[in-house]
Scaffold this motif. Structure first.
Motif, PDB file in Angstrom:
ATOM      1  N   GLY A   1     -55.191  90.256 -59.761  1.00  0.00           N
ATOM      2  CA  GLY A   1     -55.502  91.077 -58.585  1.00  0.00           C
ATOM      3  C   GLY A   1     -56.448  90.375 -57.618  1.00  0.00           C
ATOM      4  N   ILE A   2     -57.479  89.718 -58.139  1.00  0.00           N
ATOM      5  CA  ILE A   2     -58.430  89.006 -57.272  1.00  0.00           C
ATOM      6  C   ILE A   2     -57.737  87.823 -56.602  1.00  0.00           C
ATOM      7  CG2 ILE A   2     -60.523  87.557 -57.290  1.00  0.00           C
ATOM      8  CD1 ILE A   2     -61.092  90.590 -57.365  1.00  0.00           C
ATOM      9  N   ASN A   3     -56.906  87.091 -57.350  1.00  0.00           N
ATOM     10  CA  ASN A   3     -56.158  85.982 -56.748  1.00  0.00           C
ATOM     11  C   ASN A   3     -55.265  86.476 -55.611  1.00  0.00           C
ATOM     12  OD1 ASN A   3     -56.921  83.469 -57.943  1.00  0.00           O
ATOM     13  ND2 ASN A   3     -55.892  84.058 -59.831  1.00  0.00           N
ATOM     14  N   ASP A   4     -54.550  87.581 -55.829  1.00  0.00           N
ATOM     15  CA  ASP A   4     -53.677  88.141 -54.786  1.00  0.00           C
ATOM     16  C   ASP A   4     -54.494  88.601 -53.579  1.00  0.00           C
ATOM     17  OD1 ASP A   4     -51.487  87.661 -56.400  1.00  0.00           O
ATOM     18  OD2 ASP A   4     -51.275  89.754 -57.058  1.00  0.00           O
ATOM     19  N   LEU A   5     -55.578  89.342 -53.847  1.00  0.00           N
ATOM     20  CA  LEU A   5     -56.421  89.873 -52.776  1.00  0.00           C
ATOM     21  C   LEU A   5     -57.026  88.763 -51.923  1.00  0.00           C
ATOM     22  CD1 LEU A   5     -57.728  92.434 -51.545  1.00  0.00           C
ATOM     23  CD2 LEU A   5     -59.573  92.159 -53.200  1.00  0.00           C
ATOM     24  N   LEU A   6     -57.554  87.732 -52.568  1.00  0.00           N
ATOM     25  CA  LEU A   6     -58.204  86.648 -51.819  1.00  0.00           C
ATOM     26  C   LEU A   6     -57.189  85.756 -51.109  1.00  0.00           C
ATOM     27  CD1 LEU A   6     -61.167  85.675 -54.187  1.00  0.00           C
ATOM     28  CD2 LEU A   6     -61.146  87.264 -52.258  1.00  0.00           C
ATOM     29  N   THR A   7     -55.961  85.716 -51.603  1.00  0.00           N
ATOM     30  CA  THR A   7     -54.902  84.997 -50.894  1.00  0.00           C
ATOM     31  C   THR A   7     -54.546  85.755 -49.616  1.00  0.00           C
ATOM     32  OG1 THR A   7     -54.018  84.061 -52.941  1.00  0.00           O
ATOM     33  CG2 THR A   7     -52.528  84.131 -51.053  1.00  0.00           C
ATOM     34  N   GLN A   8     -54.385  87.098 -49.720  1.00  0.00           N
ATOM     35  CA  GLN A   8     -54.069  87.937 -48.548  1.00  0.00           C
ATOM     36  C   GLN A   8     -55.174  87.870 -47.495  1.00  0.00           C
ATOM     37  OE1 GLN A   8     -53.397  91.882 -50.080  1.00  0.00           O
ATOM     38  NE2 GLN A   8     -51.632  91.248 -51.305  1.00  0.00           N
ATOM     39  N   GLU A   9     -56.419  87.763 -47.950  1.00  0.00           N
ATOM     40  CA  GLU A   9     -57.563  87.718 -47.023  1.00  0.00           C
ATOM     41  C   GLU A   9     -57.737  86.337 -46.386  1.00  0.00           C
ATOM     42  OE1 GLU A   9     -59.765  90.197 -46.182  1.00  0.00           O
ATOM     43  OE2 GLU A   9     -58.737  91.688 -47.409  1.00  0.00           O
ATOM     44  N   GLY A  10     -56.908  85.360 -46.779  1.00  0.00           N
ATOM     45  CA  GLY A  10     -57.027  84.010 -46.218  1.00  0.00           C
ATOM     46  C   GLY A  10     -58.230  83.251 -46.774  1.00  0.00           C
ATOM     47  N   ILE A  11     -58.679  83.628 -47.966  1.00  0.00           N
ATOM     48  CA  ILE A  11     -59.837  82.969 -48.595  1.00  0.00           C
ATOM     49  C   ILE A  11     -59.357  81.858 -49.530  1.00  0.00           C
ATOM     50  CG2 ILE A  11     -61.769  83.322 -50.182  1.00  0.00           C
ATOM     51  CD1 ILE A  11     -61.946  86.204 -48.939  1.00  0.00           C
TER      52      ILE A  11
END
Length: 194
Positions: free
Chosen positions: A34-44
């Motif tokens: 979930g954190i990997n997906d979220l931070l990918t979507q946020e452009g991080i």
């Protein structure tokens, strides 16, 4: 794969940085995904990289996750802003802040410095040489090394080998040299190829 670490392990991670999330309940792999997906979507997380090195540790009754920055391409500015904005939700902090503020600081590895001793001009008695080396090791606080050196030298039956053993514990002219080669009587020269 999520590694289990102790807080003591974290205190030895002096040259590393990572993101710590506090109070992660449930399935930890779901958290990592979930954190990997979220931070990918946020452009991080950039260029398709993901946090591959995640660790879990327990502290103050909480299950925490640490995401190592090793091998990950990040927009650190965006990550810092995200961490502040989501702090109440995830308790996010940096490893470099968490260890000093919550765990008492990093443990610096101290490399013991070998005392120096010249062999040149010394009495050729191996026990005299060992005694001097022993005193130097004791003064340097290297008590375990001193005992180990004495045990090895006293069980050794070869003078040159004993000198080389001493030179492993105290810095001498022999410290940088290789152990003496065995003489091969049949060939009349060193048994190792030159």
């Amino acid at each position: 794969m999520i590694q289990e670490k102790t807080t003591e392990d974290l205190r030895h991670m002096t040259n590393e940085e990572g993101l710590i999330l506090q109070g992660c309940g449930g399935d930890l792999q779901e958290w990592v995904d979930g954190i990997n997906d979220l931070l990918t979507q946020e452009g991080i997380l950039l260029n398709g990289t993901k946090f591959e090195h995640a660790s879990t540790f327990q502290h103050d009754g909480l299950t925490n996750l640490m995401f190592s920055f090793e091998g990950v391409q990040l927009n650190v500015g965006k990550l810092a802003l995200w961490r502040i904005q989501t702090h109440s939700q995830f308790g996010g902090t940096w490893l470099s802040d968490y260890v000093p503020n919550r765990l008492g600081g990093f443990i610096q590895e101290q490399k013991l410095v070998k005392p120096k001793m010249e062999l040149l001009g010394r009495d050729g008695n191996i026990f005299s040489i060992m005694g001097t080396a022993s005193q130097l090791l004791q003064m340097a606080g290297m008590h375990d090394q001193n005992k180990e050196m004495i045990d090895r030298v006293t069980s050794c039956r070869d003078y040159d080998q004993a000198l080389h053993i001493i030179s492993e514990y105290v810095e001498t002219e022999l410290s940088a040299e290789q152990p003496p080669k065995k003489f091969n009587k049949k060939k009349g020269r060193d048994s190792h190829e030159r």
